[in-house]
Write a protein that holds these residues in place. Structure first.
Motif, PDB file in Angstrom:
ATOM      1  N   TYR A 195      14.995   7.688   2.460  1.00  0.00           N
ATOM      2  CA  TYR A 195      14.284   6.438   2.696  1.00  0.00           C
ATOM      3  C   TYR A 195      12.888   6.532   2.081  1.00  0.00           C
ATOM      4  N   ILE A 196      12.386   5.392   1.604  1.00  0.00           N
ATOM      5  CA  ILE A 196      11.015   5.313   1.114  1.00  0.00           C
ATOM      6  C   ILE A 196      10.343   4.099   1.755  1.00  0.00           C
ATOM      7  N   ALA A 197       9.201   4.334   2.393  1.00  0.00           N
ATOM      8  CA  ALA A 197       8.383   3.256   2.951  1.00  0.00           C
ATOM      9  C   ALA A 197       7.139   3.121   2.080  1.00  0.00           C
ATOM     10  N   TYR A 198       6.979   1.958   1.455  1.00  0.00           N
ATOM     11  CA  TYR A 198       5.989   1.725   0.386  1.00  0.00           C
ATOM     12  C   TYR A 198       5.031   0.641   0.864  1.00  0.00           C
ATOM     13  N   ALA A 199       3.793   1.048   1.192  1.00  0.00           N
ATOM     14  CA  ALA A 199       2.829   0.152   1.850  1.00  0.00           C
ATOM     15  C   ALA A 199       1.743  -0.261   0.866  1.00  0.00           C
ATOM     16  N   ASN A 200       1.751  -1.522   0.464  1.00  0.00           N
ATOM     17  CA  ASN A 200       0.813  -2.018  -0.546  1.00  0.00           C
ATOM     18  C   ASN A 200      -0.238  -2.945   0.074  1.00  0.00           C
ATOM     19  N   TYR A 201      -1.308  -3.142  -0.687  1.00  0.00           N
ATOM     20  CA  TYR A 201      -2.275  -4.186  -0.377  1.00  0.00           C
ATOM     21  C   TYR A 201      -1.720  -5.558  -0.752  1.00  0.00           C
ATOM     22  N   CYS A 202      -2.295  -6.586  -0.155  1.00  0.00           N
ATOM     23  CA  CYS A 202      -2.182  -7.954  -0.645  1.00  0.00           C
ATOM     24  C   CYS A 202      -3.595  -8.479  -0.866  1.00  0.00           C
ATOM     25  N   GLY A 203      -3.715  -9.643  -1.492  1.00  0.00           N
ATOM     26  CA  GLY A 203      -5.035 -10.191  -1.747  1.00  0.00           C
ATOM     27  C   GLY A 203      -5.715  -9.510  -2.918  1.00  0.00           C
ATOM     28  N   ALA A 204      -7.036  -9.504  -2.924  1.00  0.00           N
ATOM     29  CA  ALA A 204      -7.783  -9.022  -4.084  1.00  0.00           C
ATOM     30  C   ALA A 204      -9.095  -8.409  -3.651  1.00  0.00           C
ATOM     31  N   ASP A 205      -9.641  -7.560  -4.529  1.00  0.00           N
ATOM     32  CA  ASP A 205     -11.015  -7.110  -4.417  1.00  0.00           C
ATOM     33  C   ASP A 205     -11.747  -7.540  -5.691  1.00  0.00           C
ATOM     34  N   GLU A 206     -12.905  -6.983  -5.969  1.00  0.00           N
ATOM     35  CA  GLU A 206     -13.664  -7.419  -7.141  1.00  0.00           C
ATOM     36  C   GLU A 206     -13.032  -6.986  -8.451  1.00  0.00           C
ATOM     37  N   THR A 207     -12.102  -6.040  -8.381  1.00  0.00           N
ATOM     38  CA  THR A 207     -11.516  -5.473  -9.599  1.00  0.00           C
ATOM     39  C   THR A 207     -10.078  -5.905  -9.825  1.00  0.00           C
ATOM     40  N   PHE A 208      -9.266  -5.920  -8.783  1.00  0.00           N
ATOM     41  CA  PHE A 208      -7.828  -6.139  -8.935  1.00  0.00           C
ATOM     42  C   PHE A 208      -7.319  -7.203  -7.973  1.00  0.00           C
ATOM     43  N   SER A 209      -6.237  -7.864  -8.402  1.00  0.00           N
ATOM     44  CA  SER A 209      -5.376  -8.626  -7.506  1.00  0.00           C
ATOM     45  C   SER A 209      -4.153  -7.768  -7.228  1.00  0.00           C
ATOM     46  N   TYR A 210      -3.806  -7.646  -5.958  1.00  0.00           N
ATOM     47  CA  TYR A 210      -2.726  -6.742  -5.564  1.00  0.00           C
ATOM     48  C   TYR A 210      -1.420  -7.512  -5.371  1.00  0.00           C
ATOM     49  N   ALA A 211      -0.322  -6.799  -5.603  1.00  0.00           N
ATOM     50  CA  ALA A 211       0.984  -7.442  -5.737  1.00  0.00           C
ATOM     51  C   ALA A 211       1.708  -7.661  -4.421  1.00  0.00           C
ATOM     52  N   GLY A 212       1.190  -7.102  -3.307  1.00  0.00           N
ATOM     53  CA  GLY A 212       1.968  -7.225  -2.079  1.00  0.00           C
ATOM     54  C   GLY A 212       3.334  -6.604  -2.263  1.00  0.00           C
ATOM     55  N   THR A 213       4.369  -7.324  -1.847  1.00  0.00           N
ATOM     56  CA  THR A 213       5.776  -6.908  -2.029  1.00  0.00           C
ATOM     57  C   THR A 213       6.026  -5.485  -1.547  1.00  0.00           C
ATOM     58  N   SER A 214       5.400  -5.116  -0.436  1.00  0.00           N
ATOM     59  CA  SER A 214       5.704  -3.836   0.199  1.00  0.00           C
ATOM     60  C   SER A 214       7.182  -3.809   0.582  1.00  0.00           C
ATOM     61  N   VAL A 215       7.757  -2.608   0.597  1.00  0.00           N
ATOM     62  CA  VAL A 215       9.186  -2.502   0.899  1.00  0.00           C
ATOM     63  C   VAL A 215       9.483  -1.238   1.697  1.00  0.00           C
ATOM     64  N   ILE A 216      10.608  -1.278   2.375  1.00  0.00           N
ATOM     65  CA  ILE A 216      11.231  -0.087   2.950  1.00  0.00           C
ATOM     66  C   ILE A 216      12.617  -0.013   2.346  1.00  0.00           C
ATOM     67  N   ALA A 217      12.883   1.045   1.576  1.00  0.00           N
ATOM     68  CA  ALA A 217      14.130   1.178   0.823  1.00  0.00           C
ATOM     69  C   ALA A 217      15.030   2.229   1.457  1.00  0.00           C
ATOM     70  N   SER A 218      16.322   1.957   1.383  1.00  0.00           N
ATOM     71  CA  SER A 218      17.343   2.783   2.001  1.00  0.00           C
ATOM     72  C   SER A 218      17.932   3.775   1.000  1.00  0.00           C
ATOM     73  N   PRO A 219      18.532   4.865   1.461  1.00  0.00           N
ATOM     74  CA  PRO A 219      19.227   5.781   0.554  1.00  0.00           C
ATOM     75  C   PRO A 219      20.429   5.160  -0.138  1.00  0.00           C
ATOM     76  N   THR A 220      20.835   3.978   0.275  1.00  0.00           N
ATOM     77  CA  THR A 220      21.887   3.248  -0.441  1.00  0.00           C
ATOM     78  C   THR A 220      21.329   2.399  -1.571  1.00  0.00           C
TER      79      THR A 220
END
Length: 269
Positions: A195-220
């Protein structure tokens, strides 16, 4: 079975107290749904694209004041926490790091990002040099990776070889790289049967806009949970050991590798 939560949160640039408050809110929310473990984004306690001077100023040792504050949050909410921070090593170098704290506030592991992403990482941080950790927790073997690390199959293979059942991955993935959540993370989970738990930012700071779309993926290779591109969310998923064991019986990539032909590594088990 364990229940894992991913906190997709907005950045708090160079505002550690605000970041801590956001971790506490996320921990309370995740715990109220029955989650056992919460993962929040990369260098969350300082913000990601903060520049060299701010990274130097805000960096702390792995057992610093901010670490103690997160440990208190974990104890109050009875939930383990994986969080990103700027680490000041004993060598006085600054590392992009992730720490794993148990629900009792015990420090279990720290990982220093191995693969620095372009100039934004290289200007702020030194690369880590140690094999990513895998630690036993609540009957599961939990590994750590940070953002760009997970995009290299070698990182996930190392963790799989060392027995990881779950890889917790704080990240700061930008708009334009959404294929990482959609394609790469599920593929990494599938090809290494974990399993992989992938925790991303959303929104933006002064440099980047973040993609969101965090996921938890299964071994399948399926997604147990997926977040929107632009909203704060707490994703949760039940991770089932039966699913893990069935995937490992049916998918034999790790045992079928030709290590005699293509590189150094060790066969599992």
């Amino acid at each position: 079975m364990i229940t894992v939560a991913v906190g997709q949160l907005r950045p708090h640039i160079a505002q550690p107290q605000q970041a801590l408050a956001a971790v506490e809110r996320a921990a309370r929310s995740a715990s109220s749904t029955g989650a056992d473990l919460l993962i929040v984004p990369e260098t969350f306690l300082s913000g990601y694209a903060i520049g060299r001077a701010a990274a130097q100023r805000l960096a702390e040792p792995v057992d610093g004041e901010m670490a103690s504050a997160v440990a208190r949050i974990a104890r109050r909410s009875s939930i383990a926490v994986v969080y990103g921070f700027a680490e000041r090593g004993s060598d006085q170098k600054i590392y992009n790091a992730a720490s794993f704290v148990s629900e009792t506030g015990e420090h279990l592991a720290v990982h220093r990002k191995l693969h620095l992403f372009q100039s934004v990482d290289a200007e702020q941080f030194s690369p880590g040099h140690d094999r990513p950790p895998v630690v036993a927790w609540n009957g599961w073997n939990v590994g750590l990776a940070i953002c760009y690390d997970i995009e290299f199959p070698e990182t996930v293979r190392m963790l799989a070889e060392d027995g990881a059942d779950l890889i917790c991955t704080p990240t700061a993935n930008m708009v334009g790289f959404e294929q990482v959540s959609r394609l790469i993370v599920p593929a990494r989970a599938y090809e290494s049967q974990l399993y992989i738990a992938y925790a991303n930012y959303c929104g933006a700071d002064e440099t980047f806009s973040y993609a969101g779309t965090s996921v938890i993926a299964s071994p399948t290779g399926d997604l147990c949970a997926a977040a929107s591109p632009d909203a704060e969310e707490i994703l949760t998923a039940d991770l089932d050991r039966a699913t893990l064991e069935e995937a490992r019986r049916n998918l034999t990539y790790l045992t079928d590798r030709r290590l005699d032909l293509y590189g150094h590594g060790t066969a599992p088990g």
